[in-house]
Design a protein around this motif. Structure first.
Motif: not given
Length: 119
Positions: A44-45, A62-65, A106-107, A111-117
């Motif tokens: 949820d951002g 786990e999501t709140e929904t 989306l449902p 969001v799973v993102s790869v970051v560096s640093g």
């Protein structure tokens, strides 16, 4: 007035030049993208968790929904291996390991993102 053949020839050259430039830009982006260090999970951002890519783990998100996603980190890559969403598109996305690559569900609003640093 310009002959139609000459104009068509220049249009074709312009299109080919643009395609070549786009191809070079794509290749450079893919070649010089840095490997990631962390996987950031957002629900949820909002940041839900952050995990090192060099340590294997299986995380149930786990999501709140009431929905869930299972994130697996192995061999320096992250992938969603299971999800409660009806379409399972996130499960079929490829494994990610480089900066700015993402997996989105989306449902479940995950969001799973790869970051560096650093952390």
């Amino acid at each position: 007035m310009m002959p139609a053949k000459s104009k068509a020839h220049r249009d074709l050259l312009l299109i080919l030049s643009l395609l070549l430039a786009a191809g070079i830009a794509l290749c450079l982006t893919l070649l010089f993208r840095s490997p990631g260090d962390w996987v950031v999970v957002e629900v949820d951002g909002e940041e839900w968790g952050r995990y090192a890519l060099d340590k294997g783990a299986v995380i149930r998100i786990e999501t709140e929904t009431g929905g869930y996603n299972v994130l697996e980190i192995a061999d320096g890559c992250a992938s969603v291996t299971e999800a409660s969403c009806p379409d399972n598109l996130c499960v079929h996305q490829h494994r990610i390991s480089r900066s700015d690559e993402t997996i989105v569900c989306l449902p479940n609003r995950v969001v799973v993102s790869v970051v560096s640093g650093g952390e």
